[in-house]
Design a protein around this motif. Structure first.
Motif, PDB file in Angstrom:
ATOM      1  N   ASN A  18       3.158 -37.675  50.414  1.00 45.77           N
ATOM      2  CA  ASN A  18       2.556 -38.293  51.592  1.00 45.77           C
ATOM      3  C   ASN A  18       3.301 -37.882  52.852  1.00 45.77           C
ATOM      4  OD1 ASN A  18       1.086 -39.895  53.290  1.00 45.77           O
ATOM      5  ND2 ASN A  18       1.919 -41.833  52.553  1.00 45.77           N
ATOM      6  N   GLU A  19       4.635 -37.925  52.761  1.00 48.69           N
ATOM      7  CA  GLU A  19       5.435 -37.529  53.913  1.00 48.69           C
ATOM      8  C   GLU A  19       5.226 -36.049  54.208  1.00 48.69           C
ATOM      9  OE1 GLU A  19       7.278 -39.913  55.408  1.00 48.69           O
ATOM     10  OE2 GLU A  19       6.461 -41.304  53.928  1.00 48.69           O
ATOM     11  N   LEU A  67      -0.932 -30.023  64.269  1.00 47.10           N
ATOM     12  CA  LEU A  67      -1.286 -30.524  65.605  1.00 47.10           C
ATOM     13  C   LEU A  67      -0.363 -29.931  66.663  1.00 47.10           C
ATOM     14  CD1 LEU A  67      -2.050 -34.278  65.015  1.00 47.10           C
ATOM     15  CD2 LEU A  67      -3.552 -32.665  66.150  1.00 47.10           C
ATOM     16  N   GLN A 106       0.543 -32.171  58.802  1.00 50.01           N
ATOM     17  CA  GLN A 106      -0.468 -32.488  59.812  1.00 50.01           C
ATOM     18  C   GLN A 106       0.149 -32.473  61.202  1.00 50.01           C
ATOM     19  OE1 GLN A 106      -1.722 -36.278  58.202  1.00 50.01           O
ATOM     20  NE2 GLN A 106      -3.705 -35.456  57.566  1.00 50.01           N
ATOM     21  N   MET A 107       1.348 -32.995  61.296  1.00 50.09           N
ATOM     22  CA  MET A 107       2.019 -33.004  62.596  1.00 50.09           C
ATOM     23  C   MET A 107       2.264 -31.580  63.066  1.00 50.09           C
ATOM     24  SD  MET A 107       4.715 -36.079  61.882  1.00 50.09           S
ATOM     25  CE  MET A 107       5.798 -35.769  63.256  1.00 50.09           C
ATOM     26  N   PHE A 158      -7.286 -36.773  64.310  1.00 49.31           N
ATOM     27  CA  PHE A 158      -7.009 -35.903  65.451  1.00 49.31           C
ATOM     28  C   PHE A 158      -7.224 -34.438  65.076  1.00 49.31           C
ATOM     29  CE2 PHE A 158      -4.376 -39.483  67.190  1.00 49.31           C
ATOM     30  CZ  PHE A 158      -5.126 -39.646  68.336  1.00 49.31           C
ATOM     31  N   ILE A 211       4.986 -40.351  67.054  1.00 48.32           N
ATOM     32  CA  ILE A 211       4.696 -39.031  66.491  1.00 48.32           C
ATOM     33  C   ILE A 211       3.755 -38.264  67.408  1.00 48.32           C
ATOM     34  CG2 ILE A 211       3.403 -37.875  64.653  1.00 48.32           C
ATOM     35  CD1 ILE A 211       4.632 -39.843  62.686  1.00 48.32           C
ATOM     36  N   LEU A 216      -3.622 -38.910  61.786  1.00 49.28           N
ATOM     37  CA  LEU A 216      -3.372 -37.511  62.140  1.00 49.28           C
ATOM     38  C   LEU A 216      -4.567 -36.656  61.744  1.00 49.28           C
ATOM     39  CD1 LEU A 216       0.373 -37.238  61.114  1.00 49.28           C
ATOM     40  CD2 LEU A 216      -0.568 -37.345  63.415  1.00 49.28           C
ATOM     41  N   GLN A 217      -5.152 -36.970  60.574  1.00 49.45           N
ATOM     42  CA  GLN A 217      -6.312 -36.197  60.140  1.00 49.45           C
ATOM     43  C   GLN A 217      -7.438 -36.309  61.150  1.00 49.45           C
ATOM     44  OE1 GLN A 217      -8.351 -37.517  56.633  1.00 49.45           O
ATOM     45  NE2 GLN A 217      -9.802 -35.822  56.763  1.00 49.45           N
ATOM     46  N   PRO A 262      -3.002 -45.289  56.016  1.00 41.20           N
ATOM     47  CA  PRO A 262      -1.785 -44.486  56.095  1.00 41.20           C
ATOM     48  C   PRO A 262      -1.777 -43.657  57.374  1.00 41.20           C
ATOM     49  CG  PRO A 262      -3.294 -43.513  54.524  1.00 41.20           C
ATOM     50  CD  PRO A 262      -3.957 -44.757  55.034  1.00 41.20           C
ATOM     51  N   LYS A 263      -0.597 -43.211  57.741  1.00 41.99           N
ATOM     52  CA  LYS A 263      -0.467 -42.421  58.961  1.00 41.99           C
ATOM     53  C   LYS A 263      -1.316 -41.161  58.902  1.00 41.99           C
ATOM     54  CE  LYS A 263       4.081 -42.793  58.645  1.00 41.99           C
ATOM     55  NZ  LYS A 263       5.489 -42.542  58.823  1.00 41.99           N
ATOM     56  N   SER A 264      -1.442 -40.613  57.675  1.00 39.95           N
ATOM     57  CA  SER A 264      -2.145 -39.332  57.571  1.00 39.95           C
ATOM     58  C   SER A 264      -3.605 -39.459  57.994  1.00 39.95           C
ATOM     59  CB  SER A 264      -2.041 -38.783  56.156  1.00 39.95           C
ATOM     60  OG  SER A 264      -2.664 -39.655  55.251  1.00 39.95           O
ATOM     61  N   PRO A 276      12.129 -42.175  50.852  1.00 33.97           N
ATOM     62  CA  PRO A 276      11.499 -41.181  49.999  1.00 33.97           C
ATOM     63  C   PRO A 276      10.670 -40.190  50.797  1.00 33.97           C
ATOM     64  CG  PRO A 276      11.003 -43.395  49.234  1.00 33.97           C
ATOM     65  CD  PRO A 276      11.700 -43.533  50.524  1.00 33.97           C
ATOM     66  N   VAL A 326       1.947 -35.682  55.984  1.00 33.17           N
ATOM     67  CA  VAL A 326       2.019 -36.129  57.375  1.00 33.17           C
ATOM     68  C   VAL A 326       2.774 -35.104  58.222  1.00 33.17           C
ATOM     69  CG1 VAL A 326       2.970 -37.888  58.899  1.00 33.17           C
ATOM     70  CG2 VAL A 326       1.769 -38.567  56.832  1.00 33.17           C
ATOM     71  N   ALA A 371      -0.923 -48.458  48.733  1.00 31.57           N
ATOM     72  CA  ALA A 371      -1.400 -47.084  48.683  1.00 31.57           C
ATOM     73  C   ALA A 371      -1.043 -46.359  49.975  1.00 31.57           C
ATOM     74  CB  ALA A 371      -2.907 -47.054  48.458  1.00 31.57           C
ATOM     75  N   ALA A 372      -1.116 -47.083  51.089  1.00 31.08           N
ATOM     76  CA  ALA A 372      -0.776 -46.466  52.365  1.00 31.08           C
ATOM     77  C   ALA A 372       0.714 -46.205  52.452  1.00 31.08           C
ATOM     78  CB  ALA A 372      -1.215 -47.369  53.513  1.00 31.08           C
ATOM     79  N   GLU A 373       1.483 -47.032  51.768  1.00 39.53           N
ATOM     80  CA  GLU A 373       2.939 -46.910  51.873  1.00 39.53           C
ATOM     81  C   GLU A 373       3.473 -45.868  50.896  1.00 39.53           C
ATOM     82  OE1 GLU A 373       4.508 -48.576  54.167  1.00 39.53           O
ATOM     83  OE2 GLU A 373       6.552 -47.993  53.675  1.00 39.53           O
ATOM     84  N   CYS A 374       2.795 -45.670  49.777  1.00 33.45           N
ATOM     85  CA  CYS A 374       3.334 -44.844  48.688  1.00 33.45           C
ATOM     86  C   CYS A 374       3.656 -43.445  49.171  1.00 33.45           C
ATOM     87  CB  CYS A 374       2.342 -44.762  47.529  1.00 33.45           C
ATOM     88  SG  CYS A 374       2.974 -43.740  46.177  1.00 33.45           S
ATOM     89  N   PRO A 375       4.918 -43.050  49.118  1.00 30.53           N
ATOM     90  CA  PRO A 375       5.265 -41.720  49.611  1.00 30.53           C
ATOM     91  C   PRO A 375       4.760 -40.628  48.683  1.00 30.53           C
ATOM     92  CG  PRO A 375       7.233 -42.849  48.820  1.00 30.53           C
ATOM     93  CD  PRO A 375       6.094 -43.802  48.676  1.00 30.53           C
ATOM     94  N   SER A 425       8.077 -37.835  49.726  1.00 33.29           N
ATOM     95  CA  SER A 425       7.227 -37.248  48.707  1.00 33.29           C
ATOM     96  C   SER A 425       5.979 -36.659  49.352  1.00 33.29           C
ATOM     97  CB  SER A 425       6.905 -38.315  47.671  1.00 33.29           C
ATOM     98  OG  SER A 425       6.267 -37.740  46.586  1.00 33.29           O
TER      99      SER A 425
END
Lengths: 312, 232, 256, 1163
Positions: free
Chosen positions: B38-39, B49, B45-46, D1063, D1099, D1060-1061, D1055-1057, B34, B42, D979-983, B36
């Motif tokens: 969140n992706e 950066l 953000q990438m 940084f 990443i 990144l945030q 979560p990954k964000s 998916p 990210v 919550a961290a996984e939820c796309p 959505s």
């Protein structure tokens, strides 16, 4: 299905009930195919090998086409060619065109193959075609030869091409049942003869031949005399499904090791190993099975032809 | 589901290099994994950066669309924002990217993903597998539900070929299952080897030629043909 | 050449210093070897000063205060006595105890002052120069003195000494008087431990050393060294430097 | 006499804690009496636990804290039971608390006193391997965290009183006697380790390098004397060759005791494995007689120890040890398999000391008038392992027999289960619930924040400039009020906080003081009393993670404190009130399986007044026990069975369904709905119930046709067949001359790689019975290891005395049974004495216990619970939650969990019932406040959440036709992984969600640090890494002050964000700390951390950022030192890399320009 006439000498001889030997020629990335012709001459000289397969880009590599060498072998050497054709590189239009062209050149035997995938060859990014599969190719040949039409039923002008078509079978396949069923399909759509992959196990080969008997179609059992230990090792390690018997391997290794430095002695030793393995093998097949003959894939190993075949 | 794979960040960044304000649009539709909000976030953000590491500033907004391939949904979701942005980066499959380019004529939409194939997820073994090539001539009925088009490297209709060893395919180093051996196993299990031995004639590739259209009302009343008839 | 010792004298303002003055007024002659530092009370003489003095090459130290009971600050000289006793214990471990003397000189005892100075000078002269002047021994002695100094700085030790009189005479928080022997045993242990620990710290100040290496250098059994290392690690003063095969080395990580 | 609804639990080890928690959760007031200064017992001393290698303190500490703050548990430390009077249901007990010389209420545990104490003493917690002060705390994670003065050692100098700013120390405090009325007493005294010192057995106490296993355990511990470095006592060198000697003080009538201590084989294997894990160069060798790996997955552990870790096992009992005086190495002599005597030198010898009865058991037994057995352990009833000889007094754990932790926990719950029955009438009579004012509705109000900054005496104030921080806090947005307190946790400050809330109409409160892990609940209670929702609180940790770890950099520490307060304010502004949901409990239970375990559980619940549905798949009750006549101890099983069946059948609250099949199980804890068919497919029934107990049992292994001639020759029979003959056809035995028993048939092999636990005892039981009937009969037992653990050892000895012959065969060479001329011949290969042949008239195969794989898997699917590789059910935690499943409301017992004896099954059944009672005894079950929530408008129905959730608490309910995900608040534990996984960011984790954490990241990255130090944002999981960071503080391990910590519940919730945030906001480095793999508080959340962080590494590298700027490390709660070192290392690494701008091109150019300028200038 009624039997198709024997257009080729090969099929004629087989139907005459003789135990036949076919050889194998391999054009590579060559502009000069002198070695192919030389090899063909050596086969001719044996007087036993009555026809030779000409390969079509084995292992998915981009090699010289098979049609032209086939023609030259027939014309210049006078050895009947078995024209290998894969469905990998041509769609049904190209296949139809090529077959017709080949037939005009006088090619009489066609071996229909799927062909090793492009992903295995030297052009891995190539788009594989596989418009037809090998069974459908046999179907195409049948339509051309028997009905004189293309796949869509359009008539070929000026008569029907005269070809016999063969198919491949793999005695090493595991599971074996789908392989057998598949051969059945091919026979059903018109295969005149069957050539098999190489076999190293006489019992296994006999069993396989037995199973193929039900199709009432001549089978040529593939054998692969091995020129040096390196090839055998490569074969063993890299061609899955094929395992060279351990004794054979060690004997080859020993032959090479014992005769280091003496080329001729080494050759002799290796030949001896091959002969000790294959001569009884072939005798056993000839004696106990209904195999129509042997397909001897001793590519670049011409010196073995004479001693191997002398008693047949 | 349409299986997608995100492009290298370099490639995406190269596409949007000329722009300083981008809208990153995820898609809640069928693409897998998916992609959505969140992706999208990210990725944005990438990109920021990445821009920074190239010595630039990048403004972005991350947003998600219920289905990018639906013109009405995509348009109503995205139109309020497009005025403020120079370009769109879409995380949908090719359908979504194409659709956004069609419905938003003022700015360009760039793909962040490669659309790989139509497939399904195998949760227990953590991979996506191709299941359907949308060939238009479904063979599943005679192959025990296993598609030889999507499952066989050579798309054989009459397999297996000689390239299988112990049920594994020569392509890819004898890791993947040979679809035809699977078909045989399955038909054997249901005692339907008759289907296996049957010869299947060459396929009709006419229906595979792009671009493809299917008229929505094709089946009920063939208006075009009727018109032609009338004209004749 | 006759050896002329360098002697440092700490004199209390109210008695001994006055006594020394009196000796002057009375023109009583005494050797010239003493350099005097005036302090308000002999109790002010921190044992650390004396260790410092020895590190700077002094051959002997004389601490003079009021007679017991006469202290201008009531009990300062009692404190001095305890401190010197503790100092003596530490110094005896490195053979310096003989070079320190605590004595009492009242303002009226000019004579006594001169006598003490003369006698102590002779005493030191007999002992010979401080071993620190021997180039061969200098490093080792300096290390020892440095360890002594830091041990004397230890807050726990100082706390113990500071409460000694109260605890052994007036009673502790529970109202019990701790027998002097018992207290001294605790104190002796503490002194010894702190001195060894600081000696260890000295040895591993600049480079990491293994327990057997340290043990060899300071001539203490390895298992005891290990116990001290454990304590020092817990205090955040020592850490593992590196581990070569099965031998870990330890290094001091903080300036004390 | 009227019954009293309170219970006295004596002993604060894991058994006491578990019993207390269960009872308190079941509506009883509990007094937990502990004779030492802290609860936790021996388990708190352990480094790791077998067979999972879980960090002991990591899994124990949350239990300690939970027990410590339970409203219905009163902890009485330093207290002993003096006298008892009265009858079951109403005892009067007299307790005596030895004075701590310190006011427990006032002590804040800051530890300044211990630093100032001039007296050094041996630290017994570290088993004499390090020193402590005369005033001390038992261990850094102790509960309650109070210091105490050792009166033996204190010289009364008064320094501690001088430095104690909390004014807690009071030298005049005297011992205190208390009299309590309680309804029941649970004894959980635990054990003492055997001390080999007095007789200097094996040179212990004489040779420096001979230590006990518990000493070795402390050496292994990261918080032990050597901080996890393995050093031998004599010279601080890592011992290469370590010998472990088993059975020191066990199985030895001369030294210690006759019985087997049950745990030593496993803890030794564990110590050897952990030693090897710590240091590769160590070569452990274990000398043992038998390897008694009787528990679940124990044999696999031994296997791994041998094969993966290269631990060498030698079958020999060492008789003595000699020291080489120069090297202090030790020489051991032993006999090898060929019978040769070998002498080998070792660098360290560890004595696996056995368990002795607790030193106070004897005295206590006298006071309580309860009986002890001949070993001075507590005597218990044959089929009620937790009942002492006196009614109303129950025992659990090591007090009755040596046993491991899970069995101890089982018995603790079982003891609670027994109390449940005795006191069920007076449940909920003495528990209190605080009257609280109505919560103020703050929704819609702009944030009004009050900040309370603590000096903590000098702990914070001595380093951090607190007034400056207060001034700074006052300027922060939405901060209405800021003040400082000497001790914010003191009672008067609580009153003050409440007043300030009122005066300034505050709706958020921040305390900047110590760690939220211990103090958050206190402050939350305070603001709740002031009418605020307790989730409107945040705590800035400026002590454990600031002032204590940056003691030498006060300015930097002050800056950090300001940052931490600013971060807390940023979070507090986004906090929202949370409500704990309430669900009504159906007071009925379902028990699946009608064997001894199932019936016992059903009876326990029914006797408490709960209706029970008992489901049995066969036509009769009793299960496997129908085949057993008596136990090894000669207790009559058939009598027990008859009695149980009678009671169950006649109990009006038990509904029995025989010949039953479960069709479906729906719902969740509190409210399950089950549909069954029973009576042979004839009748159907559907019923509702609040809990489920799984007691499906297992069956005897049936040898394959022809295995050892079984089925081919009628003289080869199973052990159970022999038992039947022994009890019904005695005559047959009298005619025989020789019986051979073959052990481990169908156990410990490839197919069933576990020990069936009871076959050794069964064989010995039958052998003894045979000897009773026919003393002249030759009996030979062929075995691999004789595993008569605990007191069963006695019968092993007895059998040998009676002339039963035991012959060991090697694992890989099982005996062969051949038919020779119509006779049975057994051949055994022996290397030392040559091959043996035995003729037998009868061969009894000791067949193992196997799970009913298919049935278990079907049931597991229905219940959504796991089974293990051996197809037994898998409990929530093998060590501390042996009777629970990870899914709430479902419990297990008996052989469905793993192999167990009848007695053990009964204990497990009572335990399961007790665990179930913690739910059934409540009318309303409250859910966690911190859980995940799904916004249905955003959910895309991808079901990723279900894939990461370890509790089955979230996911799309396809079967209900809803294509969006839903959180079940009853099952959600609040880790935030989903919550961290939820796309689609449709799932929000409350309290630690994006809206709270993202502002914190922004503030954490925007800091000014001195000396060009890197800015590090660290995310730490609450249970391990944050606790590890706290421990660094408690232990004063200093590390650079440039790290800003953000606490999350689980590292899997990041979560990954976030990274990144961090940084993007300008952090130079990002750190993630989580529990070690396998130690996760949420089962396996950190595996998702691993996956995400691996992606992040790729990443950031692809973005041109040096991947070294990101670091993930597993830090456990005991690894304070490692945390400090890691931060130090990371800082140094980042310092070398320079600011993150170095990784960005533009900035690089500028730097180059500047460099050029300089060059020009210098030219």
């Amino acid at each position: 299905m009624p039997k198709r006439p024997a257009y080729s000498n090969l099929v004629k001889v087989i139907r005459d009930g003789k135990f036949v030997i076919t050889g194998e020629l391999e054009p590579e990335k060559d502009y000069d195919i002198g070695h192919v012709l030389h090899s063909a001459e050596e086969m001719k000289k044996t007087g036993k090998i009555i026809a030779a397969n000409v390969t079509d880009g084995p292992q998915g590599d981009a090699y010289t086409c098979s049609m032209v060498p086939c023609y030259l072998v027939q014309e210049k050497v006078g050895l009947e060619a078995i024209w290998q054709m894969t469905v990998r590189d041509r769609n049904r239009i190209a296949l139809f065109g090529d077959i017709l062209g080949g037939a005009i050149l006088g090619l009489k035997n066609l071996l229909a193959l799927t062909g090793d995938h492009t992903a295995l060859g030297d052009h891995q990014r190539a788009r594989p075609v596989y418009d037809l599969d090998s069974t459908q190719l046999i179907d195409l040949v049948s339509k051309m030869v028997d009905d004189g039409t293309d796949l869509e039923g359009n008539e070929i002008r000026g008569g029907r091409p005269q070809l016999n078509v063969g198919c491949a079978a793999n005695p090493n396949s595991n599971p074996r049942e789908p392989e057998i069923l598949k051969v059945g399909r091919k026979v059903e759509v018109g295969a005149d003869f069957i050539q098999t992959q190489t076999s190293f196990d006489v019992d296994d080969a006999k069993e396989f031949l037995k199973e193929l008997e039900r199709f009432n179609t001549p089978v040529l059992l593939g054998l692969f005399p091995i020129k040096n230990y390196g090839i055998a090792w490569y074969f063993n390690e890299n061609i899955p499904g094929v395992s060279v018997p351990k004794e054979f391997l060690t004997a080859l290794k020993k032959a090479e090791k014992d005769n280091k430095g003496n080329k001729q002695a080494k050759y002799d030793a290796i030949d001896k190993v091959n002969l000790e393995f294959y001569v009884p093998f072939i005798k056993e097949i000839k004696k106990t099975t209904k195999a129509a003959g042997i397909h001897c894939m001793a590519v670049h190993y011409e010196r073995l032809f004479q001693p191997l075949l002398k008693d047949l | 589901m349409i299986i997608t794979k995100q492009k290298d960040i370099e490639e995406i960044y190269d596409m949007i290099k000329p722009y300083s304000k981008i809208l990153v649009a995820g898609c809640d539709g069928c693409c897998q994994p998916p992609r959505s909000i969140n992706e999208a976030k990210v990725l944005a953000q990438m990109l920021e950066l990445k821009a920074r590491s190239e010595g630039k500033e990048l403004k972005w907004k991350a947003i998600t669309v219920l289905r990018q391939c639906d013109d009405r949904i995509a348009a109503t979701t995205l139109r309020p924002f497009i005025e403020e942005y120079d370009a769109i980066v879409s995380l949908a499959c090719g359908l979504g990217v194409g659709m956004l380019n069609r419905i938003i004529p003022t700015i360009l939409t760039f793909p962040a993903q490669n659309s790989m194939f139509g497939g399904v997820e195998n949760n227990s073994e953590n991979y996506f597998a191709e299941y359907c090539e949308t060939c238009g001539e479904c063979l599943l009925g005679v192959t025990g539900g296993i598609c030889p088009m999507a499952g066989c490297a050579k798309n054989l209709s009459n397999g297996p070929c000689g390239g299988q060893v112990e049920g594994k395919c020569e392509v890819g180093g004898y890791i993947h299952d040979c679809a035809w051996v699977k078909i045989w196993e399955r038909l054997k299990k249901f005692n339907r080897l008759d289907l296996f031995t049957n010869y299947r004639p060459p396929r009709n590739y006419r229906i595979w030629s792009s671009p493809r259209f299917i008229h929505i009302y094709e089946s009920s009343s063939n208006i075009e043909e009727k018109k032609k008839e009338e004209n004749v | 050449m006759v050896f002329e010792p360098k002697i440092l004298g700490f004199l209390c303002n109210w008695c001994s210093y006055a006594g020394a003055d009196l000796a002057g007024v009375s023109r009583i002659q005494y050797p010239t070897n003493v350099r005097v530092i005036r302090v308000m009370c002999s109790g002010r003489v921190d044992p650390v000063f004396i260790a410092e003095a020895f590190m700077n090459g002094i051959d002997g130290v004389l601490v003079l205060g009021c007679h017991l009971g006469d202290c201008h600050y009531i009990s300062g000289n009692y404190e001095a006595e305890l401190k010197m006793k503790m100092l003596g214990k530490v110094l005896s471990m490195i053979n310096f105890a003989d070079r320190v003397r605590l004595d009492w000189v009242s303002a009226a005892e000019g004579n006594r002052f001169a006598e003490i100075v003369t006698e102590f000078t002779e005493h030191i002269r007999k002992l010979g120069p401080s071993p620190i002047k021997n180039d061969k021994l200098k490093k080792q002695i300096l290390d020892n003195l440095s360890a002594t100094k830091f041990a004397l700085c230890d807050s726990r030790l100082r706390a113990l000494v500071a409460r000694q009189r109260e605890l052994t005479t007036e009673g502790n928080v529970y109202g019990n008087i701790i027998p002097i022997e018992e207290f001294e045993e605790i104190l002796d242990n503490a002194i010894e431990n702190e001195f060894i620990r600081h000696k260890i710290l000295e040895k591993i100040k600049n480079e990491g050393k293994s327990v057997p290496e340290i043990a060899k250098e300071i001539k203490i059994e390895p298992h005891k060294v290990l116990q001290h290392i454990v304590t020092l690690r817990a205090r955040g003063l020592v850490d593992v430097d590196q581990i070569n095969e099965e031998i870990p080395t330890f290094i001091s990580i903080k300036e004390v | 006499m009227e019954k009293i609804g309170s219970v006295l639990v004596v002993g604060g080890g894991i058994a006491g804690i578990q019993a207390s928690m269960d009872l308190a959760d079941s509506g009883f007031k509990v007094y937990l009496v502990e004779s030492s200064m802290s609860i936790g017992g021996v388990m708190s001393q352990l480094d790791k636990t077998f067979p999972t290698n879980d960090c002991s303190i990591c899994i124990l500490a949350p239990k300690l804290v939970a027990a410590g703050r339970h409203e219905n548990i009163t902890l009485l430390i330093n207290t002993n039971l003096e006298k008892i009077d009265g009858n079951p249901g109403n005892f009067t007990v007299e307790l005596k608390q030895r004075s701590l010389l310190l006011d427990q209420e006032k002590c804040t545990g800051c530890g300044v006193c211990a630093q100032e104490c001039p007296v050094e003493a041996i630290d017994f917690f570290n088993e004499g391997l390090s020193n402590r002060s005369a005033i001390s705390v038992k261990f850094p994670q102790a509960v309650p965290l109070v210091f105490s003065i050792d009166q033996e050692l204190c010289i009364g100098c008064g320094f501690c009183k001088g430095v104690c700013k909390a004014k807690a120390i009071d030298y005049t405090l005297e011992d205190k006697s208390t009299t309590l009325n309680v309804g029941a007493i649970v004894l959980a005294l635990g054990f003492d380790e055997y001390d080999p010192g007095p007789t200097q057995q094996y040179g212990y106490g004489k040779y420096l390098n001979v230590i006990t296993s518990i000493q070795f355990e402390r050496i292994l511990s990261a918080s032990g004397p050597h901080s996890g470095l393995i050093l031998r006592p004599s010279d601080g060198i890592i011992p290469k060759k370590v010998a472990f000697l088993q059975c020191v003080g066990s199985r030895d009538k001369k030294h210690g005791a006759e019985y087997c201590s049950s745990v030593c084989c496993m803890y030794t294997a564990k110590e050897a494995v952990i030693a090897k894990e710590h240091m590769e160069i160590i070569e452990p060798t274990i000398f043992s007689m038998d390897v008694r790996a009787v528990g679940k997955d124990f044999d696999k552990y031994i296997e791994r120890a041998q094969n993966e870790y290269g631990v060498r096992y030698i079958r020999s009992r060492i008789s003595d040890i000699k020291e080489i005086s120069e090297t202090k190495d030790l020489i051991l002599h032993y006999e090898n398999e060929e019978g040769k005597v070998i002498s080998e030198t070792f660098n360290l010898v560890v004595l696996a000391v056995g368990a002795l009865p607790n030193h106070s058991t004897k005295a206590l037994a006298k006071k309580l008038n309860i009986e002890l057995n001949s070993y001075n352990f507590c005597k218990t009833k044959p089929f009620s392992p937790v009942e002492s000889s006196r009614e109303g007094i129950y025992v659990c754990g090591m007090i009755s027999e040596p046993k491991d932790i899970p069995e101890t926990v089982v018995e603790a719950s079982a003891a609670a289960g027994a109390v449940n029955i005795l006191l069920s009438d007076v449940r909920n009579t003495l528990v209190t619930e605080k009257e609280l004012p109505k919560e103020r509705d703050t929704i819609g109000e702009p944030p009004r924040i009050g900040v309370f900054i603590c000096h903590c005496g000098i702990n914070i104030g001595g380093v951090v400039d607190v007034p400056e921080v207060v001034e700074y806090a006052n300027k922060l947005p939405d901060v209405i009020h800021a003040e400082r307190n000497l001790y914010t946790c003191s009672a008067d400050t609580q009153t003050n906080i409440k007043e300030q809330i009122k005066e300034h109409n505050l709706n958020r409160v921040i305390v900047a003081s110590c760690t939220p892990r211990t103090h958050e609940p206190l402050f939350q209670a305070t603001i709740r009393e002031a009418g605020l929702n307790k989730y409107l609180f945040d705590l800035a940790n400026i002590r454990d993670q600031c002032s204590w770890v940056h003691m030498h950099e006060p300015e930097e520490a002050t800056e950090k404190a300001k940052d931490l307060v600013r971060m807390a304010v940023a979070r507090a502004r986004k906090l929202v009130p949370l409500q704990e949901q309430q669900v009504e409990v159906i007071h009925k239970g379902m028990v699946i399986g009608g064997g001894v375990a199932g019936m016992t559980a059903a009876l326990n619940l029914a006797n408490q007044g709960f209706e029970v549905f008992l489901i049995e798949k066969s036509k009769r009750l009793g299960g496997f026990s129908n085949n057993i006549y008596h136990t090894l101890e000669k207790h009559d099983v058939q009598e027990l069975l008859k009695d149980l069946i009678n009671k169950v059948k006649n109990h009006k609250l038990i509904n029995i369904f025989l010949n039953a099949r479960i069709n479906s199980i729906g719902g969740y804890v509190c409210n399950f709905t089950t549909n069954i068919t029973f009576g042979g497919d004839k009748q159907k029934k559907e019923f509702q119930h609040g809990i489920i107990i799984v007691a499906t049992g297992a069956h005897e292994y049936q040898p394959k046709d022809g295995e050892f001639l079984f089925g081919k020759d009628e003289r080869v029979i199973l052990q159970s067949d022999l038992e039947k003959i022994l009890f019904t056809e005695e005559e047959k035995i009298k005619q025989l001359n020789s019986i051979v028993m073959l052990q481990c048939v169908g156990s410990r092999n490839e197919e069933h790689p576990y020990c069936s636990r009871m076959c050794c005892s069964e064989a010995i039981k039958n052998a003894l019975k045979v000897k009773e009937i026919n003393p002249n009969l030759n009996i030979t037992v062929l075995y691999r290891d004789i595993r008569t653990y605990g007191f069963k050892e006695k019968y092993y000895n007895l059998a040998r005395e009676k002339g039963v012959i035991f012959i060991r065969f090697k694992d890989e060479q099982p005996p062969e049974i051949k038919l020779e001329n119509g006779n049975l011949s057994i051949y055994i290969k022996k290397r030392d004495i040559g091959d043996i042949k035995i003729n037998a008239d009868l061969v009894a195969l000791s067949a193992g216990i196997v799970a009913d794989g298919e049935a278990n898997e079907n049931l597991a699917k229905m219940l959504k619970v796991p089974v293990n590789d051996d197809e037994f059910f898998l409990e929530a935690h093998v060590k501390l939650r042996p009777s629970d499943f990870a899914t709430d409301g479902i419990f297990l017992c008996g052989t469905s969990r793993g192999t167990a004896t009848i007695r053990e099954s009964i204990a497990q059944a009572m335990s399961a019932a007790s665990r179930a009672t913690t739910i059934l005894s409540k009318d309303i079950l409250k859910t966690e406040g911190i859980i995940s929530k799904v916004d249905p408008a955003l959910c895309i129905g991808c079901n990723r959440c279900a894939e990461v959730c370890n509790y089955g608490a979230v996911g799309v309910k396809y079967e209900e036709g809803l294509m969006i995900s839903e959180v079940n608040p009853l099952l959600c534990k609040g880790c935030g992984d989903c919550a961290a996984e939820c796309p689609a960011e449709a799932i929000t984790m409350s309290h630690f969600g994006r809206i709270q954490i993202e502002p914190m990241i922004a503030e954490a990255a925007k800091v000014t640090v001195a000396d060009g130090r890197p800015r590090i944002v660290a995310f730490l999981c609450n249970w391990c890494s944050y606790a590890g960071a706290d421990l660094a503080g408690v232990s004063r391990y200093q590390y650079p002050p440039n790290v800003r910590t953000i606490r999350v519940m689980c590292s899997g919730g990041i979560p990954k964000s976030f990274i990144l945030q961090a940084f993007l906001e300008g952090a130079d480095g990002v750190f993630i700390g989580g529990c070690h793999l396998g130690d996760c508080h949420y089962i396996a959340g950190n595996q998702d951390t691993l996956r995400r962080t691996e992606e992040i590494e790729q990443i950031i590298e692809s973005l041109g950022i040096n991947p070294a700027r990101f670091m993930r490390k597993w830090v456990s709660a005991s690894e304070g030192k490692i945390f400090a070192e890691t931060i130090k290392e990371f800082t140094e690494k980042l310092q070398k890399l320079g600011p993150i701008e170095n990784d960005y091109k533009k900035e690089k150019k500028e730097i180059k320009k500047e460099e050029k300028k300089e060059i020009i200038l210098t030219e």
